[in-house]
Enzyme design. Structure first.
Site, short mmCIF file in Angstrom:
data_model
loop_
_atom_site.label_atom_id
_atom_site.label_comp_id
_atom_site.label_asym_id
_atom_site.label_seq_id
_atom_site.Cartn_x
_atom_site.Cartn_y
_atom_site.Cartn_z
N GLU A 137 0.81 -1.10 0.00
CA GLU A 137 -0.14 0.08 -0.10
C GLU A 137 0.77 1.15 0.07
O GLU A 137 0.55 2.35 -0.71
CB GLU A 137 -0.84 0.02 1.26
CG GLU A 137 -2.20 -1.13 1.18
CD GLU A 137 -2.77 -1.03 -0.34
OE1 GLU A 137 -3.25 0.10 -0.73
OE2 GLU A 137 -2.78 -2.18 -0.53
N TRP A 140 1.94 1.86 -3.39
CA TRP A 140 0.94 2.81 -4.06
C TRP A 140 1.15 4.24 -4.12
O TRP A 140 0.60 4.84 -5.16
CB TRP A 140 -0.58 2.40 -3.73
CG TRP A 140 -0.88 1.14 -4.71
CD1 TRP A 140 -1.03 -0.30 -4.19
CD2 TRP A 140 -1.48 0.94 -5.86
NE1 TRP A 140 -1.53 -1.18 -5.15
CE2 TRP A 140 -1.77 -0.32 -6.08
CE3 TRP A 140 -1.73 1.76 -6.96
CZ2 TRP A 140 -2.36 -0.70 -7.32
CZ3 TRP A 140 -2.37 1.49 -8.21
CH2 TRP A 140 -2.28 -0.10 -8.36
N TRP A 160 -19.77 12.35 -19.91
CA TRP A 160 -20.40 12.56 -18.36
C TRP A 160 -21.54 13.26 -18.55
O TRP A 160 -21.67 14.41 -19.22
CB TRP A 160 -19.25 13.31 -17.56
CG TRP A 160 -17.90 12.76 -17.60
CD1 TRP A 160 -16.83 13.35 -18.20
CD2 TRP A 160 -17.67 11.65 -17.17
NE1 TRP A 160 -15.52 12.49 -18.05
CE2 TRP A 160 -16.13 11.50 -17.54
CE3 TRP A 160 -18.22 10.60 -16.49
CZ2 TRP A 160 -15.46 10.12 -16.95
CZ3 TRP A 160 -17.36 9.44 -15.98
CH2 TRP A 160 -16.22 9.33 -16.28
N ASN A 180 -10.73 3.25 2.90
CA ASN A 180 -10.30 2.87 1.27
C ASN A 180 -11.32 2.11 0.84
O ASN A 180 -11.72 2.50 -0.70
CB ASN A 180 -8.86 2.31 1.27
CG ASN A 180 -8.59 1.90 -0.20
OD1 ASN A 180 -8.50 2.87 -0.99
ND2 ASN A 180 -8.42 0.82 -0.43
N TRP A 187 -15.14 12.04 -13.05
CA TRP A 187 -14.50 11.63 -11.79
C TRP A 187 -13.73 12.92 -11.11
O TRP A 187 -13.52 12.83 -10.12
CB TRP A 187 -13.23 10.54 -12.25
CG TRP A 187 -12.18 11.29 -13.13
CD1 TRP A 187 -12.21 10.98 -14.66
CD2 TRP A 187 -10.98 11.87 -12.97
NE1 TRP A 187 -11.21 11.54 -15.06
CE2 TRP A 187 -10.21 11.93 -14.15
CE3 TRP A 187 -10.36 12.36 -11.73
CZ2 TRP A 187 -9.02 12.71 -14.33
CZ3 TRP A 187 -9.20 13.05 -11.66
CH2 TRP A 187 -8.53 13.26 -12.96
N TRP A 237 -9.06 8.21 -8.05
CA TRP A 237 -10.21 8.60 -8.83
C TRP A 237 -9.95 7.84 -10.28
O TRP A 237 -10.92 7.21 -10.84
CB TRP A 237 -10.53 9.82 -8.87
CG TRP A 237 -11.39 10.48 -7.68
CD1 TRP A 237 -10.79 10.82 -6.54
CD2 TRP A 237 -12.65 10.34 -7.43
NE1 TRP A 237 -11.91 11.08 -5.57
CE2 TRP A 237 -12.96 10.61 -6.20
CE3 TRP A 237 -13.70 9.75 -8.26
CZ2 TRP A 237 -14.11 10.77 -5.64
CZ3 TRP A 237 -15.03 9.73 -7.70
CH2 TRP A 237 -15.25 10.27 -6.51
C1 LIG Z 1 -11.25 7.55 -4.92
C2 LIG Z 1 -10.03 7.30 -4.16
C3 LIG Z 1 -9.47 8.75 -3.61
C4 LIG Z 1 -8.33 8.69 -2.63
N1 LIG Z 1 -7.72 9.74 -2.23
C5 LIG Z 1 -6.72 9.74 -1.29
C6 LIG Z 1 -6.04 11.14 -0.94
O1 LIG Z 1 -6.61 11.85 -1.39
N2 LIG Z 1 -4.97 10.84 -0.11
C7 LIG Z 1 -4.51 9.72 0.20
O2 LIG Z 1 -3.67 9.41 0.89
N3 LIG Z 1 -4.95 8.46 -0.12
C8 LIG Z 1 -6.18 8.45 -1.04
N4 LIG Z 1 -6.78 7.35 -1.43
C9 LIG Z 1 -6.03 6.00 -1.06
C10 LIG Z 1 -6.45 5.36 0.12
O3 LIG Z 1 -7.78 5.33 0.12
C11 LIG Z 1 -5.91 6.38 1.48
O4 LIG Z 1 -4.75 6.23 1.31
C12 LIG Z 1 -6.29 5.20 2.64
O5 LIG Z 1 -7.72 4.85 2.94
C13 LIG Z 1 -5.95 6.07 3.95
O6 LIG Z 1 -6.20 5.43 5.08
P1 LIG Z 1 -4.81 4.87 5.98
O7 LIG Z 1 -3.86 5.67 6.10
O8 LIG Z 1 -5.47 4.06 7.10
O9 LIG Z 1 -4.47 3.57 4.93
P2 LIG Z 1 -3.33 2.37 5.23
O10 LIG Z 1 -4.14 1.44 4.64
O11 LIG Z 1 -3.03 2.21 6.47
O12 LIG Z 1 -2.36 2.68 4.29
C14 LIG Z 1 -0.98 3.10 4.65
C15 LIG Z 1 -0.60 4.31 3.70
O13 LIG Z 1 -0.21 3.87 2.38
C16 LIG Z 1 -0.94 4.88 1.48
N5 LIG Z 1 -1.88 4.17 0.59
C17 LIG Z 1 -2.67 3.15 0.90
N6 LIG Z 1 -3.47 3.04 -0.22
C18 LIG Z 1 -3.18 3.90 -1.16
C19 LIG Z 1 -3.50 3.85 -2.41
N7 LIG Z 1 -4.48 3.10 -2.77
N8 LIG Z 1 -2.87 5.06 -3.22
C20 LIG Z 1 -2.18 5.76 -2.70
N9 LIG Z 1 -1.79 5.52 -1.37
C21 LIG Z 1 -2.01 4.43 -0.51
C22 LIG Z 1 -1.40 6.05 2.10
O14 LIG Z 1 -0.16 7.00 2.69
C23 LIG Z 1 -1.81 5.40 3.65
O15 LIG Z 1 -1.61 6.27 4.89
C24 LIG Z 1 -7.89 7.40 -2.38
C25 LIG Z 1 -8.28 6.25 -2.80
C26 LIG Z 1 -9.54 6.43 -3.70
C27 LIG Z 1 -10.19 5.01 -4.02
#
Ligand SMILES: Cc1cc2nc3c(=O)[nH]c(=O)nc-3n(C[C@H](O)[C@H](O)[C@H](O)COP(=O)(O)OP(=O)(O)OC[C@H]3O[C@@H](n4cnc5c(N)ncnc54)[C@H](O)[C@@H]3O)c2cc1C
Length: 497
Positions: free
Chosen positions: A290, A293, A321, A356, A374, A397
Site C-alpha cells: 500500500e 501505491w 459525462w 479505502n 471523476w 479516482w
Molecule cells: C477515490 C479514491 C481517492 C483517494 N484519495 C486519497 C487521497 O487524497 N490521499 C491519500 O493519501 N489517499 C487517497 N486514497 C488512497 C487510500 O484510500 C488512502 O490512502 C487510505 O484509505 C488512507 O487510510 P490509511 O492511512 O489508514 O491507509 P493504510 O491502509 O494504513 O495505508 C498506509 C498508507 O499507504 C498509502 N496508501 C494506501 N492506499 C493507497 C492507495 N490506494 N493509493 C495511494 N496511497 C495509498 C497512504 O499513504 C496510507 O496512509 C484514495 C483512494 C481512492 C479509491
C-alpha cells in the site's frame, strides 16, 4: 534530540530550512543538513498565487493550522522560531535569505508540475548569489526518476513497478537518520505572520468538531498512530483493511501527506515488526505494498504532468459525462438511498477521512451509476479529506473511473448492495453513519428499498421521508454506464481498458 546554542561562533551564518510537505523534526533530511552545518532558521510559506498550485481544501486548511501550531511549538522547544510568511516564495525566499544573512537554504523535494519550476527558479537565483541550495529526498522512498523499466522509461503498471521499487525502498529506508542537535541562530527581529491571521480554521459555521475528535495533527500524533498500528493492527491488516467498521488500517494518510512522520520511519517500523514476528510477514507485505501505491502515484504525477486534471487514457477525455448538480449534491450529502455510499460520504463529512474500500464504492457510484465526471468527485474529496493529496487522490479516482494507469476497467461496476453485504455484513459501519436505518434487520440494511413495508415500519423507516429512495435504480444505472462506455468505444480508437 537536544538543542544547543554553543559550538559555533555567534557570527556563524545560518542555514534556512524551508518547511513544506514535511512538518516534522525527526528524520528530516533538509533540517538535518542545515543542523549539520551550523545555526538554523526555519520558515513555512503559505503559497498563494495563480501558478502556485491548487488552493487548499477546507479540511487540509484545518489540518495545516494545527500541524503548524505543533511544529512551531516543537521547534520552539529547540529555541528555533518558525517564521510564517504568506505569498510567492519566488519573492519571499530570496528576501528572507538576505534578511537573515543565510549562506545556505535546504528543502525537501516535491514533485508537482507547478512546484518544480518554482523550486528550480529559486535554486538558480540563490546559487547565482553564492548561497548554497540543498534539496533533499524525503517525501518518498523512491524518486520518480529512480525506478525505471528495462527500457529506461516510467512504469505504467503497479506490480512490476513495485517489484523493482521494493528493494530500493528497503535500501533507502535503512538510511533513516535522526536530526542532529539544533543550533539556534539569533535571528534578527524578523516579521512573521500570525497563524491566526491566515484564517485556516472554519468559523461560520465551524464544522470541524468531528475532525478534532478524530485526529491529533502533528508529529507526536503521527508517531502515536504508527506505534498503535504496528502494535495493534498490523497483524490481520491484509484482511482487516477491507472491513470499514474496523480500525484495521494505520490512519497515517494525513500525517504522511503533511510529512509529520517520515515515510522511512513508517517503512522501517513495518519491516522491524516483520523481522521480530514472522507471523506478520503476509500482513506486513500487504502494508508495504500500500505504501508502494503511494510511491507509484507520485511517479505518475511526475511523469504525466496533467495526470491530476486529465484522464490519463486519452480516449476517456471525450466520455459523455452528465453534469447534474442535484445528483452531485445527493452524493456529497450522503443522500443517495444506497446505505454504504451514504455511510461513506457522511464519515467523510464528519471526520475528514473515509475508509479505502468505501472510497472505491462511493467513487464507482458517482462515476458509473451517476455518470458524473471523476473530477467532480476528486474536487469534493479535495475539499473534504484531511489527507487530500494531489497524487493519491487523482490516482484513486482515475483507478476507479478506469481511465488511469493500471486502472480497474470501467466496465467493472461495483454493486453497492453486495459490496455492503460483503464488507459490512453485520451492518456496524452503516448503522454508525446512517443511524436512521439502525433498526433494520441485516437482511435489508444494505437494500432498504427491497424491505417489506411492515418491517420498515417496525424499524421506524419511511422511505422518501426519513431516508431517501435510491436516486438511481442499480440495474438501470449500471446499464446506462455500460451504454456510455459502448458509445465512447464507437467514437474513439483509443485504449479504454
Ligand atoms: C477515490 C479514491 C481517492 C483517494 N484519495 C486519497 C487521497 O487524497 N490521499 C491519500 O493519501 N489517499 C487517497 N486514497 C488512497 C487510500 O484510500 C488512502 O490512502 C487510505 O484509505 C488512507 O487510510 P490509511 O492511512 O489508514 O491507509 P493504510 O491502509 O494504513 O495505508 C498506509 C498508507 O499507504 C498509502 N496508501 C494506501 N492506499 C493507497 C492507495 N490506494 N493509493 C495511494 N496511497 C495509498 C497512504 O499513504 C496510507 O496512509 C484514495 C483512494 C481512492 C479509491
Amino acid at each position: 534530540m537536544q538543542s544547543a546554542t554553543s559550538g559555533h561562533s555567534p557570527a556563524a551564518r545560518p542555514s534556512l530550512v524551508w518547511f513544506r510537505d514535511d512538518l516534522r523534526i525527526d528524520d528530516h533530511p533538509a533540517l538535518a543538513a542545515a543542523a549539520q552545518a551550523g545555526p538554523v532558521c526555519a520558515v513555512y510559506i503559505l503559497e498563494t498565487g495563480d501558478d502556485l498550485g491548487r488552493p487548499l481544501g477546507g479540511a487540509l486548511k484545518w489540518w495545516l493550522h494545527h500541524s503548524l501550531t505543533r511544529l512551531k511549538a516543537d521547534l520552539a522547544d529547540h529555541g528555533i522560531s518558525l517564521i510564517l510568511k504568506r505569498g510567492d516564495p519566488r519573492k519571499l525566499i530570496p528576501a528572507l535569505t538576505k534578511d537573515l544573512g543565510a549562506n545556505a537554504i535546504h528543502w525537501n523535494r516535491r514533485y508537482y508540475a507547478w512546484s518544480r519550476p518554482v523550486d528550480a527558479g529559486i535554486k538558480a537565483e540563490l546559487t547565482d548569489l553564492g548561497i548554497d541550495v540543498g534539496s533533499h529526498k524525503a517525501h518518498v522512498l523512491t524518486e520518480p526518476w529512480e525506478v525505471k523499466t528495462g527500457a529506461g522509461g516510467a512504469f505504467k503498471v503497479f506490480t512490476p513497478f513495485f517489484r523493482a521499487a521494493q528493494p530500493m525502498c528497503d535500501a533507502w529506508a535503512e538510511l533513516v537518520a535522526p536530526t542532529p542537535p539544533l543550533t539556534v541562530h539569533n535571528a534578527p527581529d524578523l516579521q512573521s505572520d500570525s497563524l491566526e491571521d491566515w484564517n485556516l480554521l472554519p468559523k461560520t459555521p465551524d464544522w470541524s468538531s468531528g475532525l478534532a475528535e478524530t485526529w491529533e495533527p502533528g508529529e507526536a500524533g503521527a508517531q502515536k498512530r504508527l506505534a498503535h498500528f504496528i502494535e495493534n493492527a498490523l497483524l490481520g491488516y491484509g484482511e482487516g483493511r477491507n472491513i470499514p467498521s474496523k480500525p484495521a488500517t494505520s490512519f497515517l494518510s494525513p500525517h504522511l501527506h503533511f510529512g509529520e512522520i517520515s515515510i522511512r520511519r513508517v517503512w522501517n517500523a513495518a519491516r522491524a515488526a516483520m523481522r521480530a514476528k514472522p507471523a506478520l510477514s503476509h500482513d506486513g507485505q500487504v502494508f508495504l505494498s500500500e505504501l508502494g501505491w503511494r510511491e507509484f502515484s507520485t511517479q505518475l504525477i511526475y511523469h504525466y504532468e496533467d495526470f491530476p486534471q486529465e484522464s490519463w487514457k486519452e480516449a476517456f477525455r471525450s466520455f459523455p459525462w452528465k453534469n447534474e448538480p442535484s445528483a452531485q449534491r445527493a452524493w456529497q450529502r450522503g443522500q443517495t438511498g444506497y446505505p454504504i455510499v451514504d455511510a461513506g460520504m457522511r464519515q467523510l463529512w464528519k471526520t475528514g477521512w473515509m475508509h479505502n474500500r468505501v472510497r472505491m464504492i462511493v467513487a464507482s457510484f458517482l462515476v458509473k451509476h451517476l455518470l458524473e465526471d471523476w473530477r467532480v468527485g476528486e474536487a469534493w474529496f479535495w475539499d473534504t479529506l484531511v489527507d487530500a493529496d494531489v497524487a493519491n487522490n487523482a490516482a484513486g479516482w482515475q483507478w476507479v473511473a478506469g481511465c488511469g494507469a493500471d486502472a480497474s476497467p470501467y466496465f467493472r461496476i461495483f454493486n453497492p448492495m453486495s459490496q455492503g453485504e460483503k464488507f459490512d455484513p453485520e451492518g456496524h459501519y452503516v448503522r454508525a453513519w446512517v443511524p436512521e436505518l439502525a433498526k433494520l434487520p441485516n437482511k435489508y440494511l444494505h437494500r432498504p428499498f427491497e424491505c417489506p413495508t411492515e418491517t420498515l415500519r417496525m424499524a421506524g423507516v419511511r422511505l422518501g421521508q426519513t431516508y431517501p429512495l435510491p436516486i438511481v435504480n442499480h440495474e438501470k444505472g449500471r446499464k446506462r454506464a455500460l451504454d456510455a462506455l459502448a458509445s465512447l468505444k464507437q467514437n474513439t480508437s483509443g485504449d479504454l481498458v
